[in-house]
Design an enzyme around this catalytic site. Sequence first.
Site, PDB file in Angstrom:
ATOM      1  N   HIS A  15       0.834  -1.224   0.000  1.00 46.60           N
ATOM      2  CA  HIS A  15       0.000   0.000   0.000  1.00 46.60           C
ATOM      3  C   HIS A  15       0.864   1.267   0.000  1.00 46.60           C
ATOM      4  O   HIS A  15       0.461   2.292   0.519  1.00 46.60           O
ATOM      5  CB  HIS A  15      -0.949   0.044   1.205  1.00 46.60           C
ATOM      6  CG  HIS A  15      -1.679  -1.236   1.446  1.00 46.60           C
ATOM      7  ND1 HIS A  15      -2.909  -1.504   0.876  1.00 46.60           N
ATOM      8  CD2 HIS A  15      -1.342  -2.344   2.157  1.00 46.60           C
ATOM      9  CE1 HIS A  15      -3.307  -2.709   1.262  1.00 46.60           C
ATOM     10  NE2 HIS A  15      -2.367  -3.255   2.022  1.00 46.60           N
ATOM     11  N   SER A  50      15.333  20.487 -17.681  1.00 44.47           N
ATOM     12  CA  SER A  50      14.138  21.277 -17.969  1.00 44.47           C
ATOM     13  C   SER A  50      14.557  22.513 -18.744  1.00 44.47           C
ATOM     14  O   SER A  50      15.625  23.072 -18.499  1.00 44.47           O
ATOM     15  CB  SER A  50      13.477  21.681 -16.654  1.00 44.47           C
ATOM     16  OG  SER A  50      12.694  22.839 -16.830  1.00 44.47           O
ATOM     17  N   LYS A  58      16.672  21.143 -12.573  1.00 43.21           N
ATOM     18  CA  LYS A  58      15.983  19.861 -12.757  1.00 43.21           C
ATOM     19  C   LYS A  58      16.831  18.789 -13.424  1.00 43.21           C
ATOM     20  O   LYS A  58      17.593  19.041 -14.333  1.00 43.21           O
ATOM     21  CB  LYS A  58      14.716  20.046 -13.610  1.00 43.21           C
ATOM     22  CG  LYS A  58      13.623  20.861 -12.989  1.00 43.21           C
ATOM     23  CD  LYS A  58      12.986  20.229 -11.746  1.00 43.21           C
ATOM     24  CE  LYS A  58      12.213  18.972 -12.049  1.00 43.21           C
ATOM     25  NZ  LYS A  58      11.006  19.245 -12.817  1.00 43.21           N
ATOM     26  N   ASN A  84      15.437  15.183 -14.758  1.00 49.70           N
ATOM     27  CA  ASN A  84      14.176  14.439 -14.829  1.00 49.70           C
ATOM     28  C   ASN A  84      14.362  12.996 -15.302  1.00 49.70           C
ATOM     29  O   ASN A  84      15.170  12.736 -16.195  1.00 49.70           O
ATOM     30  CB  ASN A  84      13.215  15.150 -15.789  1.00 49.70           C
ATOM     31  CG  ASN A  84      12.835  16.531 -15.302  1.00 49.70           C
ATOM     32  OD1 ASN A  84      12.780  16.780 -14.094  1.00 49.70           O
ATOM     33  ND2 ASN A  84      12.588  17.434 -16.238  1.00 49.70           N
ATOM     34  N   GLU A 105       9.777   7.406 -17.376  1.00 48.04           N
ATOM     35  CA  GLU A 105       8.449   7.990 -17.616  1.00 48.04           C
ATOM     36  C   GLU A 105       7.935   7.605 -19.001  1.00 48.04           C
ATOM     37  O   GLU A 105       6.773   7.239 -19.176  1.00 48.04           O
ATOM     38  CB  GLU A 105       8.511   9.521 -17.501  1.00 48.04           C
ATOM     39  CG  GLU A 105       8.627   9.997 -16.075  1.00 48.04           C
ATOM     40  CD  GLU A 105       8.860  11.501 -15.991  1.00 48.04           C
ATOM     41  OE1 GLU A 105       8.255  12.126 -15.139  1.00 48.04           O
ATOM     42  OE2 GLU A 105       9.645  12.043 -16.787  1.00 48.04           O
TER      43      GLU A 105
END
Length: 465
Positions: A161, A282, A288, A290, A295
């Site tokens: 969970h 970015s 940043k 990333n 993704e």
Amino acid sequence: MTESGSKKLWGGRFAEGTAASVETFTASIQYDSRLYKYDIAGSKAHAAMLADQGILSSSELEAIVTGLTEIGREIDAGSFEFKPELEDIHMNIEKELVDRIGPAGAKLHSARSRNDQVALDFKMYLREQCSRIIELLDGVNRAFVTLAREYLGHIMPGYTHMQRAQPVQIAHHMLAYYEMFTRDKSRMVDCRKRMNLSPLGCAALAGTGLPIDREQVAEALDFDGVTANSMDTVGDRDFAIEFTSNCAMIQLHLSRLSEELVLWSSQEFSFVDISDKFCTGSSIMPQKKNPDIPELIRGKSGRVVGSLMCLLTLVKGLPLTYNRDLQEDKEPVFDAVDTVSSSLAIMAELLENLKFKTERMAEATKTGFITATDLADYLVLKDIPFREAHGIVGRAVAYCLEKGCELEALSVDELSRFSGKIDRDVFEVLSVEGSVNSRLSTGGTSLQRVEEAVGKAEKFLGIVQ
Ligand code: ARG
């Protein structure tokens, strides 16, 4: 309405030419040209068999083989001109052959239909893709096993969970993915085996009255045998659906892994460092870094699942046998192949460059009452029924929450207020290392079990002898 001037290989019964719009709409050459190698190999084997049956002379066979070889070379080199008005890869090659070598070329299609031909090409293409994907899966698995070996003994929180649940080894977590991709591999092995029966010789749907030898062609093309029913064969796309379903499963596994990598590389977790080579910046926020690769892999799972849905819906409700609908089978399969292959390849590279922040991961096991189950098990060994033990530990946790401390910060006196069976030896059980290494059950996370599992995987993958 404009009419195409080109004469079709099937044009005999037609008085008028095909509408140009129809040619555009029905053509598949833009994508099925991918099958050319298999189409040519299939035609050569078919021609050799026809010659053995006396349907082609040896000089006709020679002309066919030479012509097909030349066409194949030109396609390899990119100099072959594909014509949309010739619909598909089968007719583009056959028409060109006829134009080059004349009547011998026109005999090639004896005892064959595009219906068994396309099934042949597609199966030959897909069995090769099964083998390629199996190799790519091995690559990812080697990366997991290498990480498991490197980080053996290092501990992290295991979650249910998304809440800290019990401490586990990083290696155990890595080997969980090894198991998933090993199952994916065995599914691909099965799928390749099941599909490896030759469709050629089933002709349009009913077989052929010409004397042919299907087994000879099957053997020449490395099939394990021939399909049993001509009607089933030309209408069957189970093999493509099974393959794409396997691809969807792989992409889902990659997606779950990607989700963890995205979470773990966030500042909130800070469990891993994904190498700079596999991250992007970015355009506006200079700070940043990333995790775009995971993704994108996660995002691409939609395409692969979509391809599977496309194929399932395509076949639903189709009467026997071949229907032109089936031409729609190729693009989703090709897209699934491309997506899964590129995702597996890049994931293997990313994993090879992945670093775990072991201190930070160990630190995360220090809070969240992660050894509470161990305390309950300790009481079970002291003959307290598990349900009762669960209640005792729950009350101890509530007490800690109020006090703002962890279980192991309590004194024996404090702990024994919850159960008289709690003694000094409890602190062994409350330690994270003690918890992990107590899990000696088969498949558990103790150092002993995980070391065995790593060794077994290394052998299986040929990393060690
Ligand atoms: N391009 C077709 C396909 O992919 C080949 C088979 C066509 N057969 C036919 N009878 N029109 O399915």
